[in-house]
Design an enzyme around this catalytic site. Sequence first.
Site, PDB file in Angstrom:
ATOM      1  CG  ASP A  37      -1.860  -1.115   1.299  1.00 31.50           C
ATOM      2  OD1 ASP A  37      -2.285  -1.551   0.220  1.00 31.50           O
ATOM      3  OD2 ASP A  37      -2.190  -1.565   2.403  1.00 31.50           O
ATOM      4  CE  LYS A  59      -8.457   0.023  -2.114  1.00 35.40           C
ATOM      5  NZ  LYS A  59      -7.689  -0.543  -0.972  1.00 35.40           N
ATOM      6  N   GLY A  93       0.648  -1.253   9.642  1.00 33.76           N
ATOM      7  CA  GLY A  93       0.074  -1.657  10.926  1.00 33.76           C
ATOM      8  C   GLY A  93      -0.205  -3.143  10.971  1.00 33.76           C
ATOM      9  CG  MET A 173      -8.539   5.413   7.755  1.00 34.87           C
ATOM     10  SD  MET A 173      -9.357   4.040   6.901  1.00 34.87           S
ATOM     11  CE  MET A 173     -10.171   3.212   8.253  1.00 34.87           C
ATOM     12  CB  ALA A 202       2.753   7.108  14.753  1.00 33.17           C
TER      13      ALA A 202
HETATM   14  N1  SAH Z   1      -3.932  -1.489   9.404  1.00 33.58           N
HETATM   15  C1  SAH Z   1      -3.507  -0.178   9.873  1.00 33.58           C
HETATM   16  C2  SAH Z   1      -4.603   0.847   9.738  1.00 33.58           C
HETATM   17  C3  SAH Z   1      -5.096   1.061   8.310  1.00 33.58           C
HETATM   18  S1  SAH Z   1      -6.265   2.369   8.183  1.00 33.58           S
HETATM   19  C4  SAH Z   1      -3.003  -0.294  11.311  1.00 33.58           C
HETATM   20  O1  SAH Z   1      -3.228  -1.318  11.965  1.00 33.58           O
HETATM   21  O2  SAH Z   1      -2.315   0.627  11.756  1.00 33.58           O
HETATM   22  C5  SAH Z   1      -5.218   3.718   7.782  1.00 33.58           C
HETATM   23  C6  SAH Z   1      -5.201   4.726   8.897  1.00 33.58           C
HETATM   24  O3  SAH Z   1      -4.355   4.274   9.941  1.00 33.58           O
HETATM   25  C7  SAH Z   1      -4.659   6.078   8.537  1.00 33.58           C
HETATM   26  O4  SAH Z   1      -5.646   6.883   7.944  1.00 33.58           O
HETATM   27  C8  SAH Z   1      -4.228   6.619   9.875  1.00 33.58           C
HETATM   28  O5  SAH Z   1      -5.340   7.077  10.605  1.00 33.58           O
HETATM   29  C9  SAH Z   1      -3.735   5.369  10.556  1.00 33.58           C
HETATM   30  N2  SAH Z   1      -2.277   5.163  10.463  1.00 33.58           N
HETATM   31  C10 SAH Z   1      -1.655   4.066  10.031  1.00 33.58           C
HETATM   32  N3  SAH Z   1      -0.323   4.184  10.183  1.00 33.58           N
HETATM   33  C11 SAH Z   1      -0.112   5.396  10.732  1.00 33.58           C
HETATM   34  C12 SAH Z   1       1.049   6.103  11.153  1.00 33.58           C
HETATM   35  N4  SAH Z   1       2.277   5.585  11.051  1.00 33.58           N
HETATM   36  N5  SAH Z   1       0.895   7.335  11.687  1.00 33.58           N
HETATM   37  C13 SAH Z   1      -0.337   7.874  11.824  1.00 33.58           C
HETATM   38  N6  SAH Z   1      -1.463   7.248  11.434  1.00 33.58           N
HETATM   39  C14 SAH Z   1      -1.357   6.020  10.915  1.00 33.58           C
END
Ligand code: SAH
Length: 251
Positions: A37, A59, A93, A173, A202
């Site tokens: 992604d 996306k 994540g 999000m 982060a």
């Molecule tokens: N699967 C991911 C989340 C996907 S949804 C997880 O477990 O972290 C995507 C959203 O995750 C982003 O819009 C933001 O809100 C958040 N996000 C993911 N990584 C981030 C990061 N390093 N710093 C800040 N927000 C993050």
Amino acid sequence: LADAVTVHLVGAGPGDPDFLTVRAHRLLSQADVVVHDRLVDPRVLELVPALAERIDVGKRPGWSGTQDSINGLLISLGSGGGSDRVIVRLKGGDPFVFGRGGEEAAALANAGVPYEVVPGLSSAIAGPASAGIPVTHRGVSASVTVVAGHRQGHDDTDWAALARVGGTIVVLMGVEHRGAIAQELLDGGLDPSTPVALIERATWESQRTLRATLGELGHVSVVAPAIIVIGEVADMALVGHSVSDLILATD
Ligand code: SAH
């Protein structure tokens, strides 16, 4: 399928490669194909061998790919033969936290392609921690709710119910609709002085933490991707070193 190859659905953690699991690190360094992604720290992709194929299915505006086409790509990679090939589907994540990893796993299962899920450190928990915010803290917050803040089509989240839960609310999000989210929570009874922290990127090199209140949330200048933390813990900054780099961010 006769000569199917396992597709590894791998969580990349929040950003900094030091927060990859050992298993994710091993798979990335052995990968032949990585489908990723947009939300993956470039330092993580540097672990992928130079000769491996990298496919960016992030996306973004202007990209016409759909989740169906991503599912189709994973199925074709997994049914393509060459059983010693290492195929990694890399997600920011944890793959099962708002990552549509569940949909991809189900599509692979339906197609008879074997897959493995490699959990990752979710930004919902690790993001606040990287800013010194414990999502639960004895005497302050006994629960954490992780909620999506985008409103794709309709919003079926009962924000008033979340306002009544009383613990920490972590919104992923949520940048675009932060004003509407704040309003729903205020309407639900949360106090405008409720602390809020916004953590941009982060654990990336460009990480930034902003502090505000719920009453101010709609006016904070923040850039996605960011995690929004709402609740008493959002005032905390257990970073273990000077907090002078924290930015107070209301305009
Ligand atoms: N699967 C991911 C989340 C996907 S949804 C997880 O477990 O972290 C995507 C959203 O995750 C982003 O819009 C933001 O809100 C958040 N996000 C993911 N990584 C981030 C990061 N390093 N710093 C800040 N927000 C993050």
